[in-house]
Design an enzyme around this catalytic site. Structure first.
Site, PDB file in Angstrom:
ATOM      1  N   MET A  30       0.836  -1.197   0.000  1.00 21.43           N
ATOM      2  CA  MET A  30       0.000   0.000   0.000  1.00 21.43           C
ATOM      3  C   MET A  30       0.877   1.255   0.000  1.00 21.43           C
ATOM      4  SD  MET A  30      -3.539  -0.746   1.997  1.00 21.43           S
ATOM      5  CE  MET A  30      -2.952  -0.540   3.666  1.00 21.43           C
ATOM      6  N   GLY A  31       2.157   1.071  -0.350  1.00 22.85           N
ATOM      7  CA  GLY A  31       3.026   2.223  -0.461  1.00 22.85           C
ATOM      8  C   GLY A  31       3.572   2.694   0.879  1.00 22.85           C
ATOM      9  N   HIS A  34       8.985   0.994   3.480  1.00 23.60           N
ATOM     10  CA  HIS A  34      10.027   0.964   4.506  1.00 23.60           C
ATOM     11  C   HIS A  34      10.912  -0.248   4.235  1.00 23.60           C
ATOM     12  CE1 HIS A  34       7.603  -2.189   6.322  1.00 23.60           C
ATOM     13  NE2 HIS A  34       6.595  -1.358   6.476  1.00 23.60           N
ATOM     14  N   HIS A  37       9.260  -3.641   3.355  1.00 24.11           N
ATOM     15  CA  HIS A  37       8.843  -3.794   1.956  1.00 24.11           C
ATOM     16  C   HIS A  37      10.049  -4.042   1.050  1.00 24.11           C
ATOM     17  CE1 HIS A  37       5.503  -0.929   3.344  1.00 24.11           C
ATOM     18  NE2 HIS A  37       4.856  -2.028   2.991  1.00 24.11           N
ATOM     19  N   GLY A 147       5.092 -10.134   4.060  1.00 23.43           N
ATOM     20  CA  GLY A 147       5.772 -10.130   5.341  1.00 23.43           C
ATOM     21  C   GLY A 147       5.008 -10.920   6.385  1.00 23.43           C
ATOM     22  N   GLN A 153      -3.025 -12.201   7.816  1.00 23.44           N
ATOM     23  CA  GLN A 153      -3.172 -11.911   6.389  1.00 23.44           C
ATOM     24  C   GLN A 153      -2.474 -12.974   5.555  1.00 23.44           C
ATOM     25  OE1 GLN A 153      -2.645  -7.861   4.374  1.00 23.44           O
ATOM     26  NE2 GLN A 153      -0.638  -8.777   4.049  1.00 23.44           N
ATOM     27  N   VAL A 176      10.926  -7.431   9.600  1.00 28.07           N
ATOM     28  CA  VAL A 176      12.068  -6.523   9.703  1.00 28.07           C
ATOM     29  C   VAL A 176      11.756  -5.518  10.814  1.00 28.07           C
ATOM     30  CG1 VAL A 176      13.476  -4.814   8.501  1.00 28.07           C
ATOM     31  CG2 VAL A 176      12.610  -6.813   7.261  1.00 28.07           C
ATOM     32  N   ARG A 187       2.469   2.673   9.462  1.00 25.87           N
ATOM     33  CA  ARG A 187       1.713   3.385  10.487  1.00 25.87           C
ATOM     34  C   ARG A 187       2.597   3.872  11.640  1.00 25.87           C
ATOM     35  NH1 ARG A 187      -2.519  -0.481   8.857  1.00 25.87           N
ATOM     36  NH2 ARG A 187      -4.361   0.712   8.247  1.00 25.87           N
TER      37      ARG A 187
END
Length: 281
Positions: A30-31, A34, A37, A147, A153, A176, A187
């Site tokens: 979702m952009g 960090h 990702h 991740g 999820q 990570v 977040r």
């Protein structure tokens, strides 16, 4: 690096890669990227010919009082970070492209979504499963990288892939963390300086739980109560849930045996953070 915004163009690119017998590693995000990702993208780069990363803040996985509007977005920053780790394509659709007028379908994975984040965020995993299935159908990846921080999820996506006979290998990648143990998350940017100092208590409580189990404690309630005490000693903390589940079935366990997942969601101020750890006895 190529930026693709339309589904048709993404499919055309994928078909060309298939014709050339190229493998595609896919990193859905979702952009507001960090190092977590980027670690997924690096692994995808090691294992595939082409790396496709999607950047799409998916509206249908947010509840009515959640943070869709304020979710951090910075495409220029994301583009530079993705390019720095060798991403070949960013798929960057907008909501109208993904959910045009008349869209009426969703994907629902049962049972394993009845607890933890699925219980406290009703409909969240329907939104996740729906968008991931759409992305898989558009990108048609060889492997897709997720991740382990979002453990539920990952379990939902594995279940969907298995149940629907999707031709993609799901690769779960290690969490990570920041230098003080806080799991990396987009977040985390919501936290003020004081809250940022408090936030590592999530991981500390998980490590305490792991130590208790390895030292012989088998009672889930005893472990969860100790974690709660540690967390609630800190200011501005509110526990959404702490659960201990069987690693494979995601069933809540009262007595620790075999491999378990200890998972929690905690509000620090108004920011909801999640984390987990796996223990095997």
């Amino acid at each position: 690096m190529i930026i693709i915004e339309s589904i048709k163009e993404m499919k055309d690119y994928r078909n060309k890669m298939m014709f050339e017998n190229k493998t595609i590693g896919f990193v859905p995000t979702m952009g507001y990227l960090h190092d977590g990702h980027l670690s997924l993208a690096k692994k995808a780069k090691e294992e595939n010919d082409i790396v496709v990363m999607s950047i799409f803040v998916n509206p249908i996985q947010f509840g009515p009082n959640e943070d869709f509007e304020r979710y951090p977005r910075d495409f220029e920053r994301d583009k530079n970070l993705a390019q720095s780790v060798g991403v070949d394509v960013i798929f960057y659709p907008n909501a109208k492209e993904m959910y045009p007028n008349g869209f009426k379908t969703n994907v629902s994975v049962k049972e394993i979504t009845d607890i933890m984040c699925g219980k406290s965020r009703p409909g969240h995993f329907d939104g996740v499963a729906t968008v991931v299935l759409k992305l898989f159908n558009i990108v048609k990846p060889t492997k897709a990288y997720f991740g382990k921080k979002d453990a539920q999820q990952l379990a939902v996506i594995r279940q969907m892939v298995n149940d629907l006979n999707l031709d993609v290998e799901i690769v779960g990648c290690e969490i990570v963390r920041e230098h003080d143990g806080l799991a990396m998350s987009s977040r985390n940017t919501y936290l003020n300086e004081k809250q940022r100092k408090i936030a590592p208590i999530l991981y500390k409580s998980l490590l305490t739980a792991k130590d208790m189990i390895l030292q012989g404690e088998k009672n889930s309630e005893v472990i969860k109560n100790k974690m709660s005490e540690m967390i609630l000693e800190k200011e501005e903390t509110r526990i959404d849930y702490i659960e201990i589940v069987d690693y494979n079935s995601f069933e809540i366990v009262d007595e620790i045996k075999g491999k378990v997942l200890i998972s929690l969601a905690v509000f620090v101020g108004n920011t909801r953070l999640i984390d987990n750890i796996t223990v095997e006895v």
